[in-house]
Motif scaffolding. Structure first.
Motif, short mmCIF file in Angstrom:
data_model
loop_
_atom_site.label_atom_id
_atom_site.label_comp_id
_atom_site.label_asym_id
_atom_site.label_seq_id
_atom_site.Cartn_x
_atom_site.Cartn_y
_atom_site.Cartn_z
N MET A 1 6.35 -7.00 15.41
CA MET A 1 6.44 -7.10 16.87
C MET A 1 6.11 -5.76 17.55
O MET A 1 5.51 -5.74 18.61
N ALA A 2 6.49 -4.67 16.93
CA ALA A 2 6.25 -3.34 17.50
C ALA A 2 4.97 -2.69 16.96
O ALA A 2 4.57 -1.64 17.44
N ASN A 3 4.34 -3.33 15.96
CA ASN A 3 3.17 -2.74 15.30
C ASN A 3 3.47 -1.36 14.74
O ASN A 3 2.68 -0.42 14.90
N THR A 4 4.63 -1.23 14.09
CA THR A 4 5.01 0.04 13.51
C THR A 4 5.38 -0.14 12.04
O THR A 4 5.67 -1.25 11.58
N VAL A 5 5.36 0.96 11.33
CA VAL A 5 5.88 0.99 9.97
C VAL A 5 6.76 2.23 9.84
O VAL A 5 6.37 3.32 10.26
N SER A 6 7.96 2.04 9.33
CA SER A 6 8.86 3.15 9.02
C SER A 6 8.69 3.47 7.55
O SER A 6 8.78 2.57 6.71
N ILE A 7 8.45 4.72 7.27
CA ILE A 7 8.17 5.14 5.89
C ILE A 7 9.23 6.14 5.47
O ILE A 7 9.46 7.15 6.13
N THR A 8 9.87 5.84 4.34
CA THR A 8 10.85 6.74 3.74
C THR A 8 10.23 7.31 2.47
O THR A 8 9.72 6.55 1.64
N PHE A 9 10.27 8.65 2.35
CA PHE A 9 9.58 9.28 1.23
C PHE A 9 10.22 10.62 0.90
O PHE A 9 10.93 11.22 1.72
N ASP A 10 9.93 11.10 -0.30
CA ASP A 10 10.35 12.43 -0.74
C ASP A 10 9.22 13.38 -0.40
O ASP A 10 8.16 13.33 -1.02
N ALA B 1 0.83 -1.20 0.00
CA ALA B 1 0.00 0.00 0.00
C ALA B 1 0.87 1.25 0.00
O ALA B 1 0.59 2.22 -0.72
N ILE B 2 1.93 1.22 0.79
CA ILE B 2 2.85 2.36 0.85
C ILE B 2 3.59 2.52 -0.48
O ILE B 2 3.72 3.62 -1.02
N ALA B 3 4.04 1.41 -1.03
CA ALA B 3 4.75 1.45 -2.32
C ALA B 3 3.85 1.99 -3.43
O ALA B 3 4.33 2.68 -4.33
N SER B 4 2.57 1.70 -3.35
CA SER B 4 1.64 2.19 -4.38
C SER B 4 1.56 3.71 -4.40
O SER B 4 1.12 4.30 -5.38
N ILE C 1 5.44 13.29 -2.14
CA ILE C 1 4.54 12.32 -1.51
C ILE C 1 3.59 13.02 -0.55
O ILE C 1 3.99 13.85 0.26
N ASP C 2 2.32 12.63 -0.62
CA ASP C 2 1.29 13.15 0.27
C ASP C 2 1.05 12.12 1.38
O ASP C 2 0.60 11.00 1.11
N LEU C 3 1.36 12.48 2.62
CA LEU C 3 1.21 11.54 3.72
C LEU C 3 -0.24 11.13 3.94
O LEU C 3 -0.51 10.02 4.39
N HIS C 4 -1.17 12.01 3.61
CA HIS C 4 -2.59 11.66 3.76
C HIS C 4 -2.94 10.52 2.79
O HIS C 4 -3.73 9.63 3.14
N ALA C 5 -2.35 10.53 1.61
CA ALA C 5 -2.60 9.45 0.64
C ALA C 5 -2.01 8.13 1.13
O ALA C 5 -2.61 7.07 0.96
#
Length: 68
Positions: A36-45, A23-26, A49-53
């Protein structure tokens, strides 16, 4: 490039991890899920990139995002 980390609830298996990362890659970003931590690290420009999207794409997969 900027990196943020969000809490994502509802993930419990490899399929969940794959769904969130796809979903993030899309949206043109790179996500790395830590089940284990229930987290996602997101790397973006942040200029492209729109974080709301990204948030919407994750939530459309059935997961809840807590974070900015």
């Amino acid at each position: 490039m900027k990196q943020i980390e969000w809490q994502v609830t509802g993930m419990s298996c490899g399929h969940c991890k794959q769904s969130v990362e796809k979903a993030i890659a899309s949206q043109g970003a790179v996500g790395v899920v830590d089940l284990m931590a229930n987290t996602v690290s997101i790397t973006f420009d942040e200029m492209k990139i729109d974080l709301h999207a990204i948030r919407s794409a994750i939530e459309d997969q059935g997961y809840e995002v807590a974070g900015n």
